[in-house]
Write a protein that holds these residues in place. Structure first.
Motif, PDB file in Angstrom:
ATOM      1  N   TRP A 223      -7.812  22.663 -62.130  1.00 15.49           N
ATOM      2  CA  TRP A 223      -9.184  23.160 -62.152  1.00 15.49           C
ATOM      3  C   TRP A 223      -9.295  24.503 -61.443  1.00 15.49           C
ATOM      4  O   TRP A 223      -9.992  25.421 -61.922  1.00 15.49           O
ATOM      5  N   MET A 224      -8.586  24.651 -60.322  1.00 13.53           N
ATOM      6  CA  MET A 224      -8.628  25.914 -59.591  1.00 13.53           C
ATOM      7  C   MET A 224      -8.052  27.053 -60.422  1.00 13.53           C
ATOM      8  O   MET A 224      -8.598  28.159 -60.446  1.00 13.53           O
ATOM      9  N   PHE A 225      -6.938  26.801 -61.128  1.00 13.26           N
ATOM     10  CA  PHE A 225      -6.324  27.843 -61.948  1.00 13.26           C
ATOM     11  C   PHE A 225      -7.198  28.205 -63.143  1.00 13.26           C
ATOM     12  O   PHE A 225      -7.257  29.380 -63.546  1.00 13.26           O
ATOM     13  N   SER A 226      -7.873  27.223 -63.721  1.00 14.11           N
ATOM     14  CA  SER A 226      -8.706  27.500 -64.896  1.00 14.11           C
ATOM     15  C   SER A 226     -10.022  28.164 -64.525  1.00 14.11           C
ATOM     16  O   SER A 226     -10.562  28.960 -65.301  1.00 14.11           O
ATOM     17  N   SER A 227     -10.538  27.878 -63.338  1.00 14.74           N
ATOM     18  CA  SER A 227     -11.851  28.389 -62.947  1.00 14.74           C
ATOM     19  C   SER A 227     -11.798  29.583 -61.993  1.00 14.74           C
ATOM     20  O   SER A 227     -12.669  30.451 -62.036  1.00 14.74           O
ATOM     21  N   PHE A 228     -10.804  29.616 -61.115  1.00 15.77           N
ATOM     22  CA  PHE A 228     -10.725  30.663 -60.087  1.00 15.77           C
ATOM     23  C   PHE A 228      -9.276  31.155 -59.972  1.00 15.77           C
ATOM     24  O   PHE A 228      -8.677  31.090 -58.896  1.00 15.77           O
ATOM     25  N   LYS A 229      -8.734  31.655 -61.048  1.00 13.57           N
ATOM     26  CA  LYS A 229      -7.304  31.967 -61.090  1.00 13.57           C
ATOM     27  C   LYS A 229      -6.924  33.045 -60.068  1.00 13.57           C
ATOM     28  O   LYS A 229      -5.974  32.866 -59.294  1.00 13.57           O
ATOM     29  N   THR A 230      -7.625  34.155 -60.043  1.00 15.70           N
ATOM     30  CA  THR A 230      -7.282  35.248 -59.134  1.00 15.70           C
ATOM     31  C   THR A 230      -7.425  34.823 -57.677  1.00 15.70           C
ATOM     32  O   THR A 230      -6.552  35.107 -56.843  1.00 15.70           O
ATOM     33  N   THR A 231      -8.508  34.120 -57.382  1.00 21.22           N
ATOM     34  CA  THR A 231      -8.732  33.649 -56.015  1.00 21.22           C
ATOM     35  C   THR A 231      -7.651  32.656 -55.601  1.00 21.22           C
ATOM     36  O   THR A 231      -7.203  32.658 -54.450  1.00 21.22           O
ATOM     37  N   THR A 232      -7.222  31.824 -56.545  1.00 23.57           N
ATOM     38  CA  THR A 232      -6.170  30.845 -56.264  1.00 23.57           C
ATOM     39  C   THR A 232      -4.848  31.535 -55.964  1.00 23.57           C
ATOM     40  O   THR A 232      -4.128  31.147 -55.047  1.00 23.57           O
ATOM     41  N   PHE A 233      -4.533  32.570 -56.728  1.00 26.26           N
ATOM     42  CA  PHE A 233      -3.316  33.338 -56.457  1.00 26.26           C
ATOM     43  C   PHE A 233      -3.359  33.934 -55.048  1.00 26.26           C
ATOM     44  O   PHE A 233      -2.357  33.915 -54.320  1.00 26.26           O
ATOM     45  N   ALA A 234      -4.504  34.470 -54.669  1.00 22.66           N
ATOM     46  CA  ALA A 234      -4.637  35.058 -53.334  1.00 22.66           C
ATOM     47  C   ALA A 234      -4.466  33.997 -52.257  1.00 22.66           C
ATOM     48  O   ALA A 234      -3.806  34.229 -51.234  1.00 22.66           O
ATOM     49  N   LEU A 235      -5.042  32.821 -52.475  1.00 14.88           N
ATOM     50  CA  LEU A 235      -4.913  31.723 -51.514  1.00 14.88           C
ATOM     51  C   LEU A 235      -3.452  31.305 -51.360  1.00 14.88           C
ATOM     52  O   LEU A 235      -2.961  31.107 -50.236  1.00 14.88           O
TER      53      LEU A 235
END
Length: 313
Positions: A223-235
Motif C-alpha cells: 500500500w505504501m509503494f502504491s500510494s506514497f512511492k517517493t515518500t517510501t523510498f525516502a523513508l
C-alpha cells in the motif's frame, strides 16, 4: 508486476536469494537491502501480498495451478530456496567471522550499506518537504532502534513465535536488520543455533511467526509503494543511513553477558574511533584492511545495481 523468466533468470534469482540470506544472517544488515539493490523488492512485496482470501477462494474455484500463478509461486519458491540454503550454510561462516574478525566483517557491510543509501535515493526524482521529512524520520528511527541495548527474556514457545513475527518485518525493510531485532530480543543466538542444529520444534514456531508477520506486513508495504512511492523510498533511504550506527566497525564493549554455554559475550557496545581502538581494546584496528573492505562493499553495490538495472529492462 510478475515477470516471465527463463531457466537462466531463475538461477540468477536463486543467487539473489542466497545473497539475501547471507545478509539476514548478520545482525545489522537487511536482506531487504539486497532485494532492493537487485531490483526485485517491489515484485517480492507484491507477490507476498497476493496471499489472502482471494487466493483461498481461487484454490477452490480454479485449482492450485491458478493460485500458483496468482501468488507468483515460481518467483517466491526460487527466492526462498536461495535464502534458506544460504542461511543453512552461511551461519557457520558468519559466526566464525563475527568471533575472529568482527572489524573486517562490519567494515564490508558498512561500505555496502553506505552505498545502498545512494541506491535507494536515486529513485527519488524530486526532493520536497515530504521526502526530506520522511528521510529524516527514517534516519532517526533506525538510529534509535540500533542504539537500544539487547535484552534477555525467557525463551518460551509464544516468545519464539512473536520474535519471528517482529524480525521478519524488519528483514524485508531495507536498512532495518531482522537479525539485529532478534539480538535486541535476546533471540539471535538461540535461533542461529537452532538453524545449525536443525531443532525442528523451535524452527517451526519461528517460521510460523515469520509467515504470519510477513503476510500481514507485506500488505502495508504494498500500500505504501502504491500510494506514497517517493515518500517510501525516502523513508527506506533514511532507515539505511541511520542503521550505519550499528555496523560501525570499531566498537568498545562496556557490558557483557553469559550465554547458556558459560561463555562471555558482548552485551552493550559503543562506537569509537579506529585510532583509539587499539589503546582501549588491546586489539589491532586493521584500519587499512577495513578501509579496503569498505571499498569492496561500495563496489559490490555498483555491480549489483548494474545487474538489477539489466533485470528491469
Amino acid at each position: 508486476m510478475q515477470e516471465r523468466r527463463s531457466l537462466r533468470d531463475y538461477i540468477a534469482l536463486s543467487g539473489k536469494g542466497m545473497m539475501m540470506g547471507a545478509a539476514d544472517a548478520v545482525p545489522g544488515v537487511s536482506g531487504g537491502t539486497i532485494a532492493f539493490m537487485m531490483g526485485i523488492y517491489e515484485e517480492l512485496i507484491f507477490s507476498l501480498k497476493q496471499f489472502g482470501p482471494t487466493a483461498v477462494l481461487m484454490l477452490f474455484r480454479e485449482g492450485p495451478v491458478a493460485v500458483w500463478k496468482h501468488v507468483n509461486g515460481s518467483f517466491l519458491l526460487t527466492l526462498i530456496s536461495g535464502i534458506l540454503f544460504s542461511l543453512l550454510t552461511i551461519s557457520h561462516v558468519v559466526l566464525y567471522w563475527l568471533a575472529e574478525y568482527p572489524e573486517l566483517l562490519w567494515s564490508f557491510f558498512f561500505g555496502l550499506i553506505l552505498a545502498s543509501v545512494w541506491s535507494v535515493c536515486r529513485h527519488i526524482d524530486l526532493w520536497d518537504r515530504n521526502t526530506y521529512t520522511s528521510f529524516i524520520v527514517g534516519v532517526v528511527t533506525a538510529y534509535f532502534v540500533t542504539s537500544m541495548s539487547p535484552t534477555s527474556l525467557e525463551v518460551t514457545p509464544l516468545f519464539i513465535f512473536l520474535s519471528g513475527m517482529v524480525a521478519i518485518c524488519a528483514m524485508i525493510l531495507p536498512g532495518i536488520s531482522g537479525s539485529f531485532i532478534l539480538l535486541l530480543l535476546g533471540m539471535y543466538a538461540p535461533i542461529l543455533m537452532a538453524i545449525k542444529n536443525l531443532e525442528l520444534v523451535t524452527l517451526s514456531l519461528f517460521v510460523g511467526g515469520c509467515i504470519v508477520g510477513l503476510l500481514s506486513f507485506s500488505r502495508v508495504l504494498s500500500w505504501m509503494f502504491s500510494s506514497f512511492k517517493t515518500t517510501t523510498f525516502a523513508l527506506l533511504g533514511g532507515f539505511m543511513l541511520g542503521s550505519l550506527n550499528k555496523v560501525w566497525p570499531w566498537k568498545y564493549t562496556t557490558a557483557y553477558t553469559i550465554n547458556r554455554h558459560g561463555e562471555e559475550i558482548p552485551l552493550v557496545q559503543e562506537n569509537i574511533s579506529p585510532f583509539s581502538f587499539e589503546s582501549l581494546t588491546g586489539e589491532p584496528a586493521l584500519l587499512m584492511y577495513s578501509l579496503l573492505l569498505m571499498i569492496v562493499g561500495v563496489l559490490m553495490v555498483v555491480v549489483i545495481e548494474k545487474m538489477g538495472r539489466k533485470s528491469e529492462v
